[in-house]
Design a protein around this motif. Sequence first.
Motif, PDB file in Angstrom:
ATOM      1  N   ARG A 611       5.989  24.393 -25.324  1.00 26.69           N
ATOM      2  CA  ARG A 611       5.052  25.384 -25.415  1.00 26.69           C
ATOM      3  C   ARG A 611       5.045  26.240 -26.666  1.00 26.69           C
ATOM      4  N   VAL A 612       6.360  26.382 -27.263  1.00 27.18           N
ATOM      5  CA  VAL A 612       6.373  27.049 -28.531  1.00 27.18           C
ATOM      6  C   VAL A 612       5.978  26.239 -29.586  1.00 27.18           C
ATOM      7  N   ALA A 613       6.101  24.831 -29.490  1.00 26.37           N
ATOM      8  CA  ALA A 613       5.564  23.729 -30.453  1.00 26.37           C
ATOM      9  C   ALA A 613       4.127  23.863 -30.511  1.00 26.37           C
ATOM     10  N   GLU A 614       3.692  23.960 -29.146  1.00 30.67           N
ATOM     11  CA  GLU A 614       1.887  23.872 -29.153  1.00 30.67           C
ATOM     12  C   GLU A 614       1.535  25.372 -29.785  1.00 30.67           C
ATOM     13  N   LEU A 615       2.104  26.322 -29.437  1.00 32.46           N
ATOM     14  CA  LEU A 615       1.636  27.687 -30.030  1.00 32.46           C
ATOM     15  C   LEU A 615       1.889  27.580 -31.549  1.00 32.46           C
ATOM     16  N   VAL A 616       2.797  26.975 -32.297  1.00 37.77           N
ATOM     17  CA  VAL A 616       2.790  26.974 -33.578  1.00 37.77           C
ATOM     18  C   VAL A 616       1.805  26.077 -34.176  1.00 37.77           C
ATOM     19  N   LEU A 617       1.390  24.934 -33.685  1.00 37.48           N
ATOM     20  CA  LEU A 617       0.264  24.075 -34.013  1.00 37.48           C
ATOM     21  C   LEU A 617      -0.953  24.914 -33.923  1.00 37.48           C
ATOM     22  N   GLN A 618      -1.232  25.602 -32.923  1.00 43.24           N
ATOM     23  CA  GLN A 618      -2.503  26.595 -32.659  1.00 43.24           C
ATOM     24  C   GLN A 618      -2.433  27.551 -33.894  1.00 43.24           C
ATOM     25  N   LEU A 619      -1.251  27.939 -34.137  1.00 42.24           N
ATOM     26  CA  LEU A 619      -1.105  29.047 -35.387  1.00 42.24           C
ATOM     27  C   LEU A 619      -1.572  28.689 -36.640  1.00 42.24           C
ATOM     28  N   GLY A 621      -3.657  26.342 -37.261  1.00 35.33           N
ATOM     29  CA  GLY A 621      -5.052  26.160 -37.543  1.00 35.33           C
ATOM     30  C   GLY A 621      -5.954  27.151 -37.284  1.00 35.33           C
ATOM     31  N   GLU A 622      -5.252  28.463 -37.031  1.00 39.06           N
ATOM     32  CA  GLU A 622      -6.267  29.645 -36.792  1.00 39.06           C
ATOM     33  C   GLU A 622      -6.146  30.530 -38.160  1.00 39.06           C
ATOM     34  N   THR A 623      -7.575  30.955 -38.355  1.00 40.50           N
ATOM     35  CA  THR A 623      -7.767  31.764 -39.381  1.00 40.50           C
ATOM     36  C   THR A 623      -7.931  33.307 -39.067  1.00 40.50           C
ATOM     37  N   ASP A 624      -8.252  33.641 -37.686  1.00 35.24           N
ATOM     38  CA  ASP A 624      -8.530  34.983 -37.454  1.00 35.24           C
ATOM     39  C   ASP A 624      -7.224  35.454 -37.394  1.00 35.24           C
ATOM     40  N   PRO A 625      -6.892  36.499 -38.183  1.00 35.02           N
ATOM     41  CA  PRO A 625      -5.530  37.126 -38.425  1.00 35.02           C
ATOM     42  C   PRO A 625      -5.332  38.015 -36.996  1.00 35.02           C
ATOM     43  N   TRP A 626      -6.248  38.407 -36.271  1.00 33.29           N
ATOM     44  CA  TRP A 626      -5.669  39.195 -34.865  1.00 33.29           C
ATOM     45  C   TRP A 626      -5.277  38.177 -34.158  1.00 33.29           C
ATOM     46  N   ARG A 627      -5.896  36.813 -34.086  1.00 37.38           N
ATOM     47  CA  ARG A 627      -5.238  35.875 -32.935  1.00 37.38           C
ATOM     48  C   ARG A 627      -4.094  35.363 -33.497  1.00 37.38           C
ATOM     49  N   ARG A 628      -3.963  35.309 -34.765  1.00 39.95           N
ATOM     50  CA  ARG A 628      -2.683  34.898 -35.454  1.00 39.95           C
ATOM     51  C   ARG A 628      -1.465  35.451 -34.839  1.00 39.95           C
ATOM     52  N   GLY A 629      -1.783  37.025 -34.913  1.00 41.04           N
ATOM     53  CA  GLY A 629      -0.564  38.066 -34.526  1.00 41.04           C
ATOM     54  C   GLY A 629      -0.381  37.734 -32.893  1.00 41.04           C
ATOM     55  N   LEU A 631      -0.742  34.989 -31.104  1.00 33.86           N
ATOM     56  CA  LEU A 631       0.059  33.767 -31.000  1.00 33.86           C
ATOM     57  C   LEU A 631       1.501  33.931 -31.501  1.00 33.86           C
ATOM     58  N   ARG A 632       1.841  34.558 -32.482  1.00 34.40           N
ATOM     59  CA  ARG A 632       3.219  34.766 -32.735  1.00 34.40           C
ATOM     60  C   ARG A 632       3.979  35.642 -31.667  1.00 34.40           C
ATOM     61  N   ALA A 633       3.188  36.707 -31.149  1.00 31.56           N
ATOM     62  CA  ALA A 633       3.844  37.298 -30.379  1.00 31.56           C
ATOM     63  C   ALA A 633       4.281  36.656 -29.033  1.00 31.56           C
ATOM     64  N   GLU A 634       3.430  35.574 -28.621  1.00 34.40           N
ATOM     65  CA  GLU A 634       3.658  34.557 -27.726  1.00 34.40           C
ATOM     66  C   GLU A 634       4.940  33.631 -27.941  1.00 34.40           C
ATOM     67  N   VAL A 635       4.830  33.443 -29.349  1.00 33.36           N
ATOM     68  CA  VAL A 635       6.129  32.582 -29.793  1.00 33.36           C
ATOM     69  C   VAL A 635       7.265  33.505 -29.596  1.00 33.36           C
ATOM     70  N   ASP A 636       7.376  34.562 -30.141  1.00 31.79           N
ATOM     71  CA  ASP A 636       8.543  35.550 -29.887  1.00 31.79           C
ATOM     72  C   ASP A 636       8.943  35.526 -28.559  1.00 31.79           C
ATOM     73  N   VAL A 637       8.085  35.852 -27.838  1.00 31.10           N
ATOM     74  CA  VAL A 637       8.746  36.158 -26.459  1.00 31.10           C
ATOM     75  C   VAL A 637       9.233  34.667 -25.613  1.00 31.10           C
ATOM     76  N   ALA A 638       8.617  33.456 -25.968  1.00 30.46           N
ATOM     77  CA  ALA A 638       8.834  32.310 -25.457  1.00 30.46           C
ATOM     78  C   ALA A 638      10.498  31.846 -26.212  1.00 30.46           C
TER      79      ALA A 638
END
Length: 729
Positions: A611-619, A621-629, A631-638
């Motif tokens: 799940r962490v690896a998948e979130l990093v791949l999404q991150l 490819g993501e250009t929206d700065p809010w969505r990047r944040g 995704l990173r919060a989800e990574v931190d919690v995971a």
Amino acid sequence: MSAPRPYEQELLAPAELCLERLAGEGAVSHAERMEVLEAAASLLGGFDLEGYHEAMPLGRTLASGTALAHARRLVEVLRQHVPIHPSLALTSLARPPLSAAEQRKAGAYFTDFRLAQFLASQVEGGVEQSVVDLASGTGILLVALGLHLSAGNPEALRRFVAHSVHAADLSGEALRGAALALASLTSDLAAIRAMAGRLHRGDSLLLGEAGWRRVVPDGFQVLVGNPPWEKLKVTRHELLLAEGIQRHYGSGYVGQDHAALEQERTKMAVYVRTLRELYTLQGDTEADLYKAFLELSLQLARPEGQVALLVPAGLIRAQGTEDLRQHLFERSASVEMAVLDNKTRFFAIDTRFKFLALRAYLAEGNPVHALTLHHARGQGEGVEVTDSVHINLADLRAARPDLSPPEVRSDAEWATFAQMYRAAPTFDDPGAGWQPKIVREVDMTRDEDAFETEPRPGLLPVIEGRMVQQHHFGAKAYVCGTGRSALWRPQAPFASEVVPQFRISPRALRSAMRARVSLARVGFCDIAGQTNERAMMAARIPADVVCGNKVPTVTFEGAVDGPEIRPELFLGVMNSLPFDWLLRRVLTTTVNFFILLGLPVPRPEGVEAERVAELVLQLEGETDPWRRGELRAEVDVAVAALYGLGFDALSLMLEDFPLLDRGQPALPGEAGSTVTRDLILATAARRWEVRCGQHAERVQRARLLGALAYVPAEHAGAYRARLPETTHA
């Protein structure tokens, strides 16, 4: 960073002004200054100045009457306008004048009076103990120790001066200062004469245990000191500074005397070989003077003696201090270490520099079972202990076999640190599934002749440490300048392009390195700090660029069972807040291989890791700065979950990152933004079903203000410059 003016210098300014006025229009020579200070010592101690000069047959420039007249004004200033004990002030005023280059070469950063009093206060017992400072300078630690052990009793101070105190230093001028300062503690000239016979000019390290045993056969009951903090090496940069040639780190070498350089290096090599023969616990890394002084102190301490030293934090961090640490714990019945930094300007060095006040009580056959770790800071005219934690050595050894203690401040922090080690194997564990290969691709100094500054077809960009941010390759674009004075422009990750300072031809690389840089890999900036906004910064490094020595790159060897997630999981874990918190507990200024390989990293397997690896791949490819944040919060919690941590542990960790969100707008009535903290805790609350809806509500309010999570302060402007207007809605 320029060196700050020590706080002690500010307090001593009235005394310095008084000394400067002694010569009227002319300058006061150091010899005249010392004679006035000796006269001041006679007034403070109550002894006859002529008698002192007979006991200390030194050259004299001033008549005794003149010196005493000046000294009376100085003593009046010390008593009325300087909030330092007059005898301690004399040690500071008597320091030999050294240039900045001479200070660096000798590692001679004189001890602040607050540190001297704090270290002395750790020593127990009375004035009858034999005491030595093996690199005494002007004796401030010995004076502080005498004042502490005697509790100000004049007769006890006399006995301390007459029978107890020993000192050694390379500088005769420094020992002259130590003599006058110690003499100021008593009126007894016989005691002063006896003390003068125990001041030894020379290299304590070369004298060694055998030489010192001839002086004091039974060893010493108390060893205090602030030994030189200097690596024993000769660099081109420092030699140029010593010759008066100014140079910034990173710029070229001009005016170098290569013959002189080689001569100095040869002399240093001989000295280092001699020390390694005398001191066998120095490790395989660069020789460092403080390590040799600590080993000598342990050699000279009596079986139930005390050692109290100021040493760099490398004692609990560096790979080369493992044998010394083990020996210290084996010899000691109790060990206490207070971690301090230079923010309150103890020394004229970087305010971020960390060091230790070490106290050990020795006992043969009864080794220590727990380490007491304090955190302390300068406070007013003293030092204040702010936090303390007791660390069981068996538990420490289970997490850190080399017994390098983490900088934890509470039982809760120690429990969190230990849990992370229980939950994951170390990065270098052969059975962990990582099999990392860490490489420095080119050296910014050794390979500088191969670098080119003008772009032309076929050249590969050279990536420097400042160009790597978390999940962000090309974080800064080169503008102009060289070395530390170079100008760089921050860039947002979704708008970055590679704009390097240097380029290199593939032909300048070894064949194996050409093959390596033709592939994508991951890299990290190894320059870091515990008090930085974030410490660990890693990013994916694309093919056809070369990384400088401050950006080690990582590839992973061997086959894996299941999907290949190691690069993405590595990036997710390294850039996570939990790993950053863990790293800060053991970090000084560099994420070296030794530190990184010894840290626990979750195995690259299982649903959560995928799940962490998948979130990093999404991150990526993501250009929206809010969505990047988000995704990173989800990574931190995971990642926290991978370490077996929960909501409370994350809350505790977030207290260690006060510099987050400095570039973001704050909620009304608040001093600063907390959008990253609130986003992480809101995400964690959803995962672990914790009732604390205030974090989610705060996130929405911050978003309406245009705040963005996880944006480094220096990049906030670059982000906003690339945002469409609708992003703020």
